[in-house]
Design an enzyme around this catalytic site. Sequence first.
Site, PDB file in Angstrom:
ATOM      1  N   ASP A  60       0.876  -1.164   0.000  1.00 41.79           N
ATOM      2  CA  ASP A  60       0.000   0.000   0.000  1.00 41.79           C
ATOM      3  C   ASP A  60       0.920   1.222   0.000  1.00 41.79           C
ATOM      4  OD1 ASP A  60      -2.043   1.808   0.042  1.00 41.79           O
ATOM      5  OD2 ASP A  60      -3.143   0.861   1.683  1.00 41.79           O
TER       6      ASP A  60
HETATM    7  C1  BGC Z   1      -4.963   3.381   0.078  1.00 36.81           C
HETATM    8  C2  BGC Z   1      -5.056   2.395  -1.066  1.00 36.81           C
HETATM    9  C3  BGC Z   1      -4.835   3.119  -2.371  1.00 36.81           C
HETATM   10  C4  BGC Z   1      -3.499   3.811  -2.333  1.00 36.81           C
HETATM   11  C5  BGC Z   1      -3.184   4.574  -3.598  1.00 36.81           C
HETATM   12  C6  BGC Z   1      -3.717   4.220   0.028  1.00 36.81           C
HETATM   13  O1  BGC Z   1      -3.798   5.270   0.934  1.00 36.81           O
HETATM   14  O2  BGC Z   1      -5.017   2.689   1.302  1.00 36.81           O
HETATM   15  O3  BGC Z   1      -6.293   1.752  -1.054  1.00 36.81           O
HETATM   16  O4  BGC Z   1      -4.937   2.217  -3.429  1.00 36.81           O
HETATM   17  O5  BGC Z   1      -3.494   4.743  -1.258  1.00 36.81           O
HETATM   18  O6  BGC Z   1      -3.993   5.696  -3.700  1.00 36.81           O
END
Ligand code: BGC
Length: 762
Positions: free
Chosen positions: A228
Amino acid sequence: MTDNPASDLTLEEKASLTSGADFWTTKAIDRAGIPSIMMTDGPHGLRKQAGGTDHLGLASSVPATCFPPAVGIGSSWDPELIERVGAAIGVEAAIEDVAVVLGPGINIKRSPLCGRNFEYFSEDPIVSGVLGAASVRGVQSQGVGTSLKHFAANNQEFDRMRSSSDVDPRPLREIYLRGFERVVKDAAPWTVMCSYNRLNGVWTSEDPWLLTSVLRDEWGFDGLVVSDWGAVNDRVAGVAAGLDLEMPASGGRTDAQLVAAVRAGELAESVLDTAASRAIDLVRKSERRPVVAGPLDVDAHHALAREAAGRSIVLLKNDGGVLPLTPSQKVAVIGAFAAEPRFQGAGSSLINPTRVDAALDALRAVAGDAVSYAPGFAVEGGAIAASGRSAEELRAEAVSAASSAEVAVVFLGLPAAEESEGFDREHIDLPAAQLALLDAVLEVNANTVVVLSNGGVVALPFADRVPAIVESWLLGQAGGSAVADVLYGTVNPSGKLTETVPVRLEDNPSYGNFPGEFGHVRYGEGLLVGYRWYDAKGLEVTFPFGFGLSYTTFAYGEATASVTEGGDIAVSFPLTNTGGRDGREVAQVYVSLAGSIAQRAPRELKAFSSVELAAGESRTVEVVVRREDLAYWDIRVDRFVVEGGEYTVEVAASSRDIRSTVAVAVEGDAVVLPLTMNSSIGDVVAHPVAGPIVMGALGGFMGELTGADSSAASMMPNDEAMQKMMASFPIGRLVGFPGIDVTYEQVEQLLAAANAGAVPQG
Ligand code: BGC
């Protein structure tokens, strides 16, 4: 995966492939013909940022169709629909040259407070798994990858980047990992995104057990694991554990750490090769995507978003057939959400929609002047708020509109500021001003319909006092039209709840264990998540899991169930649309096992089917319960085990509306535990080899204990009680007791022979 596509690369090049170039793209190596690819959110539409970049949905993105978020579309319980929507998202990604869409999110809704529940499907792992797999299949059918997220046990936003989710093995396997397992096995997502949190104390981004033993070795995942955004704690430990790609860019800092670790002999180069190969593999997969020329067919995708939104709506109550409305009825539409819709949640999934339908416009398109409107309250940041009108004035206007209408349709919902990625809600109540407005409307017009806009479950203290409630969640950009479709009956509602609507937050199983403290959240409710808990505790709920009404009615016939050759349970039952409208019924199959050796919820959903039936039509529905879904996680042997026995199969319209019950005998998996001196007499007696021998040897002793005049027998109410007590007695402790004429060595020999599967001779 190709053997070692990274073999021609330098150490630095390999390291560079395993972290981002910037916010959304991977690094290219032109010399080796490896282009950069783009990954963007996700999940219910595309969020491709063209200018400024961030992972919190702050900077705007190119226009894309905003389909209903998972809270909405999940209520359709329809993998076919979700697959079609996934394919449409895949097309939009392909047009924008996006290689991977970051979704679906299939985390379990453990608490209604989780700020991101709108992005997740359900409190149940079979629902999440089946629907998540459909979403993956849909997107990937277009040659675009997905990222199954957030792996794993990321069930809250509070302290999400540090908190440890402390989960026992059974709930972890049976509830929190089961959906992921299903999607990985059924739909092979190109990537899996590890979560931010720690799991039982270990960062998921560097947990070899999670990322390699479970995900790859057990489940057979052969794609790429991406972090993530910002989830990497220790890059070297992460790569060693099975994390292939760090996102976003680290400015080269952590690439250098990898290179240094390899040079210092702290990280095997072959491990880095594997990560780099997976990154190359992902690039190669995306290169095979057929070219999709734009422009996007905005209208066609909007129409699909409207269909999906209509299928997402759950009719919770409809006493006296208030709904559907007829165009000639005089309707007072009340509530600012009718004109200023809430249709998605905030954070990384925030989509810049191609257009937005307001329910008020759609209702007027059907019924024209028969529809009056009074905002009733202001939505933060909206037009009414800007107008500066007072709360009293707005309420008085709404009451007046309601009093002169045949029906009042009151749009209530959660303020946008309460539902977002990054923090949790603090309660499940609708704003007091909205509840007061509803009360005022009810005083002048009892014929009131409540339409809800919310991404997380809300308490419905008025449920007994209004004749009709429409749960319209967050429905994406076409939600307003879809609400009108349902209110006027051009769409017959067919959604059902994928999460329980509790009477009070305090009734929720995670209450008292959410969101944890001092860096730990203990999943103290164990297996009893969602309806499993409410059923086990016999708690009243406002609306149960699986519940939803239709404008037609359905009758279930008697179910039959049999075990197939492969060991699954084939369930079949007649289903009839007994009303006057075409409709859809989500039929559910729950399973239980009385007298199980393991703790179980009173019933657990194992399969379901969304069945379309014309008015009067009858069909035999066939549903398969997979054998593997019957299994519990046996902590003694660290694997899933199907317990043998007579299972109760319930065919149901909701978790609390069982329509037909049938029993089916299932053969269990053998679990033979190694015997030790600490094995109980019960265990030893049950052992196929040792059992009969021990019974013989113990016969005299048991007789002595249970004999009427023995002192031991006088302690216990009867022989059966005595035997029960003895069954838990470790066998090693018995040697030397009066009446036991075996030696310690003989018992040892017996146990060793039993463990080897041999019957000792003599
Ligand atoms: C989120 C993800 C997301 C990623 C990219 C993170 O803060 O938890 O779900 O895909 O950011 O935006």
